[in-house]
Design a protein around this motif. Sequence first.
Motif, PDB file in Angstrom:
ATOM      1  N   PRO A 113       0.805  -1.234   0.000  1.00 45.00           N
ATOM      2  CA  PRO A 113       0.000   0.000   0.000  1.00 45.00           C
ATOM      3  C   PRO A 113       0.833   1.277   0.000  1.00 45.00           C
ATOM      4  O   PRO A 113       0.464   2.252  -0.653  1.00 45.00           O
ATOM      5  CB  PRO A 113      -0.816  -0.123   1.293  1.00 45.00           C
ATOM      6  CG  PRO A 113      -0.842  -1.583   1.589  1.00 45.00           C
ATOM      7  CD  PRO A 113       0.466  -2.117   1.119  1.00 45.00           C
ATOM      8  N   THR A 114       1.968   1.260   0.709  1.00 43.83           N
ATOM      9  CA  THR A 114       2.805   2.466   0.763  1.00 43.83           C
ATOM     10  C   THR A 114       3.391   2.792  -0.601  1.00 43.83           C
ATOM     11  O   THR A 114       3.353   3.939  -1.061  1.00 43.83           O
ATOM     12  CB  THR A 114       3.934   2.285   1.785  1.00 43.83           C
ATOM     13  OG1 THR A 114       3.370   2.021   3.073  1.00 43.83           O
ATOM     14  CG2 THR A 114       4.787   3.543   1.858  1.00 43.83           C
ATOM     15  N   ALA A 115       3.941   1.780  -1.262  1.00 42.01           N
ATOM     16  CA  ALA A 115       4.501   1.983  -2.602  1.00 42.01           C
ATOM     17  C   ALA A 115       3.418   2.384  -3.593  1.00 42.01           C
ATOM     18  O   ALA A 115       3.641   3.195  -4.495  1.00 42.01           O
ATOM     19  CB  ALA A 115       5.202   0.710  -3.070  1.00 42.01           C
ATOM     20  N   PHE A 116       2.218   1.823  -3.397  1.00 40.14           N
ATOM     21  CA  PHE A 116       1.094   2.162  -4.267  1.00 40.14           C
ATOM     22  C   PHE A 116       0.772   3.655  -4.155  1.00 40.14           C
ATOM     23  O   PHE A 116       0.610   4.347  -5.161  1.00 40.14           O
ATOM     24  CB  PHE A 116      -0.121   1.325  -3.868  1.00 40.14           C
ATOM     25  CG  PHE A 116      -1.369   1.616  -4.652  1.00 40.14           C
ATOM     26  CD1 PHE A 116      -1.583   1.023  -5.880  1.00 40.14           C
ATOM     27  CD2 PHE A 116      -2.335   2.483  -4.155  1.00 40.14           C
ATOM     28  CE1 PHE A 116      -2.734   1.283  -6.607  1.00 40.14           C
ATOM     29  CE2 PHE A 116      -3.488   2.752  -4.862  1.00 40.14           C
ATOM     30  CZ  PHE A 116      -3.695   2.149  -6.096  1.00 40.14           C
ATOM     31  N   ARG A 117       0.715   4.141  -2.928  1.00 39.37           N
ATOM     32  CA  ARG A 117       0.405   5.552  -2.721  1.00 39.37           C
ATOM     33  C   ARG A 117       1.484   6.446  -3.323  1.00 39.37           C
ATOM     34  O   ARG A 117       1.196   7.455  -3.962  1.00 39.37           O
ATOM     35  CB  ARG A 117       0.246   5.838  -1.232  1.00 39.37           C
ATOM     36  CG  ARG A 117      -0.186   7.275  -0.934  1.00 39.37           C
ATOM     37  CD  ARG A 117      -0.218   7.541   0.560  1.00 39.37           C
ATOM     38  NE  ARG A 117      -0.600   8.916   0.822  1.00 39.37           N
ATOM     39  CZ  ARG A 117      -1.824   9.319   1.095  1.00 39.37           C
ATOM     40  NH1 ARG A 117      -2.805   8.456   1.136  1.00 39.37           N
ATOM     41  NH2 ARG A 117      -2.077  10.600   1.346  1.00 39.37           N
ATOM     42  N   GLU A 118       2.750   6.093  -3.120  1.00 38.72           N
ATOM     43  CA  GLU A 118       3.855   6.887  -3.666  1.00 38.72           C
ATOM     44  C   GLU A 118       3.792   6.910  -5.194  1.00 38.72           C
ATOM     45  O   GLU A 118       4.017   7.940  -5.825  1.00 38.72           O
ATOM     46  CB  GLU A 118       5.189   6.309  -3.197  1.00 38.72           C
ATOM     47  CG  GLU A 118       5.454   6.521  -1.709  1.00 38.72           C
ATOM     48  CD  GLU A 118       6.742   5.861  -1.253  1.00 38.72           C
ATOM     49  OE1 GLU A 118       7.370   5.175  -2.090  1.00 38.72           O
ATOM     50  OE2 GLU A 118       7.119   6.018  -0.074  1.00 38.72           O
ATOM     51  N   ALA A 119       3.464   5.761  -5.790  1.00 36.31           N
ATOM     52  CA  ALA A 119       3.396   5.683  -7.248  1.00 36.31           C
ATOM     53  C   ALA A 119       2.258   6.540  -7.787  1.00 36.31           C
ATOM     54  O   ALA A 119       2.413   7.253  -8.787  1.00 36.31           O
ATOM     55  CB  ALA A 119       3.224   4.234  -7.680  1.00 36.31           C
ATOM     56  N   MET A 120       1.099   6.503  -7.125  1.00 33.90           N
ATOM     57  CA  MET A 120      -0.040   7.288  -7.591  1.00 33.90           C
ATOM     58  C   MET A 120       0.202   8.784  -7.413  1.00 33.90           C
ATOM     59  O   MET A 120      -0.221   9.602  -8.234  1.00 33.90           O
ATOM     60  CB  MET A 120      -1.303   6.862  -6.844  1.00 33.90           C
ATOM     61  CG  MET A 120      -1.783   5.453  -7.174  1.00 33.90           C
ATOM     62  SD  MET A 120      -2.125   5.206  -8.947  1.00 33.90           S
ATOM     63  CE  MET A 120      -0.756   4.115  -9.379  1.00 33.90           C
ATOM     64  N   THR A 121       0.891   9.150  -6.342  1.00 41.16           N
ATOM     65  CA  THR A 121       1.228  10.566  -6.140  1.00 41.16           C
ATOM     66  C   THR A 121       2.186  11.040  -7.232  1.00 41.16           C
ATOM     67  O   THR A 121       2.052  12.142  -7.766  1.00 41.16           O
ATOM     68  CB  THR A 121       1.864  10.774  -4.758  1.00 41.16           C
ATOM     69  OG1 THR A 121       0.955  10.332  -3.753  1.00 41.16           O
ATOM     70  CG2 THR A 121       2.186  12.240  -4.522  1.00 41.16           C
ATOM     71  N   ALA A 122       3.167  10.196  -7.568  1.00 40.97           N
ATOM     72  CA  ALA A 122       4.093  10.531  -8.652  1.00 40.97           C
ATOM     73  C   ALA A 122       3.354  10.640  -9.981  1.00 40.97           C
ATOM     74  O   ALA A 122       3.667  11.507 -10.811  1.00 40.97           O
ATOM     75  CB  ALA A 122       5.189   9.474  -8.748  1.00 40.97           C
ATOM     76  N   LEU A 123       2.363   9.783 -10.175  1.00 46.78           N
ATOM     77  CA  LEU A 123       1.565   9.836 -11.405  1.00 46.78           C
ATOM     78  C   LEU A 123       0.800  11.150 -11.485  1.00 46.78           C
ATOM     79  O   LEU A 123       0.723  11.774 -12.542  1.00 46.78           O
ATOM     80  CB  LEU A 123       0.599   8.649 -11.433  1.00 46.78           C
ATOM     81  CG  LEU A 123      -0.338   8.556 -12.644  1.00 46.78           C
ATOM     82  CD1 LEU A 123       0.460   8.434 -13.939  1.00 46.78           C
ATOM     83  CD2 LEU A 123      -1.292   7.380 -12.488  1.00 46.78           C
ATOM     84  N   ALA A 124       0.250  11.584 -10.342  1.00 45.91           N
ATOM     85  CA  ALA A 124      -0.463  12.868 -10.322  1.00 45.91           C
ATOM     86  C   ALA A 124       0.480  14.015 -10.666  1.00 45.91           C
ATOM     87  O   ALA A 124       0.123  14.932 -11.409  1.00 45.91           O
ATOM     88  CB  ALA A 124      -1.097  13.088  -8.952  1.00 45.91           C
ATOM     89  N   ASP A 125       1.696  13.965 -10.126  1.00 51.04           N
ATOM     90  CA  ASP A 125       2.692  14.998 -10.446  1.00 51.04           C
ATOM     91  C   ASP A 125       3.038  14.995 -11.929  1.00 51.04           C
ATOM     92  O   ASP A 125       3.194  16.040 -12.559  1.00 51.04           O
ATOM     93  CB  ASP A 125       3.958  14.796  -9.617  1.00 51.04           C
ATOM     94  CG  ASP A 125       3.752  15.116  -8.148  1.00 51.04           C
ATOM     95  OD1 ASP A 125       2.769  15.810  -7.835  1.00 51.04           O
ATOM     96  OD2 ASP A 125       4.570  14.660  -7.321  1.00 51.04           O
ATOM     97  N   ARG A 126       3.164  13.793 -12.496  1.00 46.99           N
ATOM     98  CA  ARG A 126       3.515  13.666 -13.914  1.00 46.99           C
ATOM     99  C   ARG A 126       2.409  14.230 -14.796  1.00 46.99           C
ATOM    100  O   ARG A 126       2.663  14.957 -15.761  1.00 46.99           O
ATOM    101  CB  ARG A 126       3.757  12.189 -14.263  1.00 46.99           C
ATOM    102  CG  ARG A 126       4.213  11.964 -15.707  1.00 46.99           C
ATOM    103  CD  ARG A 126       5.616  12.516 -15.908  1.00 46.99           C
ATOM    104  NE  ARG A 126       6.121  12.236 -17.250  1.00 46.99           N
ATOM    105  CZ  ARG A 126       5.830  12.944 -18.332  1.00 46.99           C
ATOM    106  NH1 ARG A 126       5.031  13.992 -18.221  1.00 46.99           N
ATOM    107  NH2 ARG A 126       6.334  12.631 -19.509  1.00 46.99           N
ATOM    108  N   ILE A 127       1.167  13.936 -14.455  1.00 49.37           N
ATOM    109  CA  ILE A 127       0.034  14.426 -15.244  1.00 49.37           C
ATOM    110  C   ILE A 127      -0.121  15.933 -15.099  1.00 49.37           C
ATOM    111  O   ILE A 127      -0.593  16.615 -16.001  1.00 49.37           O
ATOM    112  CB  ILE A 127      -1.255  13.683 -14.821  1.00 49.37           C
ATOM    113  CG1 ILE A 127      -1.176  12.213 -15.252  1.00 49.37           C
ATOM    114  CG2 ILE A 127      -2.495  14.334 -15.416  1.00 49.37           C
ATOM    115  CD1 ILE A 127      -2.325  11.368 -14.793  1.00 49.37           C
ATOM    116  N   SER A 128       0.319  16.471 -13.963  1.00 50.81           N
ATOM    117  CA  SER A 128       0.188  17.912 -13.733  1.00 50.81           C
ATOM    118  C   SER A 128       0.989  18.732 -14.724  1.00 50.81           C
ATOM    119  O   SER A 128       0.762  19.929 -14.878  1.00 50.81           O
ATOM    120  CB  SER A 128       0.634  18.253 -12.303  1.00 50.81           C
ATOM    121  OG  SER A 128       2.048  18.179 -12.181  1.00 50.81           O
TER     122      SER A 128
END
Length: 606
Positions: free
Chosen positions: A316-331
């Motif tokens: 779950p921790t890695a999942f959250r970090e990956a999704m946050t990075a994805l949000a940054d990338r899409i931004s």
Amino acid sequence: MRKKGLFLYLSRPILKKIIAFFGLLLVFLSIYLLLGKNKTTATTIFIDAGHGGIDSGAYYFDVKEKDLNLQIALALGQELQSRGYEVLYSRTEDSDMCSLEGLPYSERQDLQLRVDRMEESKADLLISIHCNATQKGSERGPMTFYHHASPASKELAYHLQRHMNYLAMNSTPAITKTYQPRSANFYLLRHSSIPAVLVELGFMSNPEDLQLLQDPLYQRDLVYGLAEGAEEYLAGLSFFNVDFFSDPVIRSTTAPKASQELVFTEAQDLRSTLHNWQKKSGLFPEKLILKELTIEDNHIQLNFNQALEDFLKEDPTAFREAMTALADRISEGPFDTFSLLCEGEALSEQADRQLEWDQNILVTKLQAKMAIVIDDLGNNAVGTKELLQINRPITLAIMPFMEYSTDESEKAHRAGFPIIVHLSLEANRASPNWYGPKTIKTSMADEDIITILEEAHSSVPHAIGFNNHMGSKATSDVRVARLLVETAKSLNWLVIDSRTSEDSQLIKEAQRQEVLYGSRDYFIDVAHSKDGTKKRILKAAERALKTGEVLVIGHVGPDGGKSTVQAIREVLPALEARNVEIVPVTDIVRKVGEKTEKASSIPQSL
């Protein structure tokens, strides 16, 4: 013959009746005013103790977050009640919200019940109490979160954070790195119709923080600081007018609709880009595949294979970090929100619990940082009082050895402002009355220079560094620059070069001696007018949006004063609407070895 007064023509019985009438009228008026005063509705504060019952929250060394949350929430309520506020709670015992309502436990249901109670209470503001935890055991200190769409919540968060930062810096052992309020999409915050903040009191994952969080004296000080911050907010002790925020900080604009063919081509290109980034980032499992990407206006829908849910369950921790990075990338693109699907279906409740996101995930645009340093404090200069009322972490440069140097340093520190010493240094050309006391000159012996810096450290307590007042000659002298940086290093100070000379050696010495440093980009009040200062600040903001950060310097007193403070106050909404955040100077000091650009405005050769 003298005329008789009116009352002499009235009979005694009538006169008595008139006096009795006015007497009764006065009594009824007094009672009315007294009852009216007592009917004044007290401000209601809703306090939420996070977690509870089956949900223990973080858990370290037999200490459960839910217990700390409840203990401090109840103490905060008592403190606020003693100040005359009405206080309501989400819970006052060790129980989750579902159990209190006789429902089976669900985290989403638990959160919604907290929202329902808060809305039903008709409270004026919400404070949600939590304790933090992270895999990095070194992380310390309190944090405050608000929702980006609520400017009032942001103001409340700054008041609370300032008081908690003061407590953190004065704890034992002291917390040297403090935070500023952060925007977050937590369920409770995004569904609140009133000013709402979520407070993380410290990191249970850090042994020192955990010990402090259990200390009754530290708890007492936390409660006092939170109560003070809430009371300041409710009293309106901020120059920052919430009405300025007519638009959300993060804006959502709809672009003209393109042809279906063009949108499909754009989606395919973006899918390919994200797919390649996903592989290179190393944040996602190899079996995770982005099967489909759909664009609708400023929204993206991402459809992954079953590996997305598996990824969540396994780590779950890695999942959250990956999704946050994805949000940054899409931004980086022109998108405001995106949503996740797994094999065409919405994610499970567990995923939403991990991310604290709705189905439409907000893309938070990357923030630019602006550090504002205000020089010439220490002598009760014009604009000082008004400056200390601005609810943002402006860095204050205080001249040592002045009548009010120590007093203003103590007041600024108590209010949560970063402080540096504004060190008077010799200039190539200057009138003697432009200097401050104990000016450092190139003719001085080494020990005299060192002594002045050490005395300045005592004159301006709580300072974290220094910048130069004038100093075009002194900063260009290799020996003097070396001594300044050497002494700063021994005092654990950072170095801010005000750039009054192109030949300044301060940055070179800071790099050579591995001392943190920063460099002025703009003087903002060179025009000595409010409108001119606002234009300079907005120009500096443009640079921040391009480079990520900018450091500007202004003044109290005759070189700026109230016009500078008023300009900052008025331009803040425009800055934050463009996602330019005011940060302490410590947030943009450079790491040793990084290159610095020349100042973007002509140095003042002083």
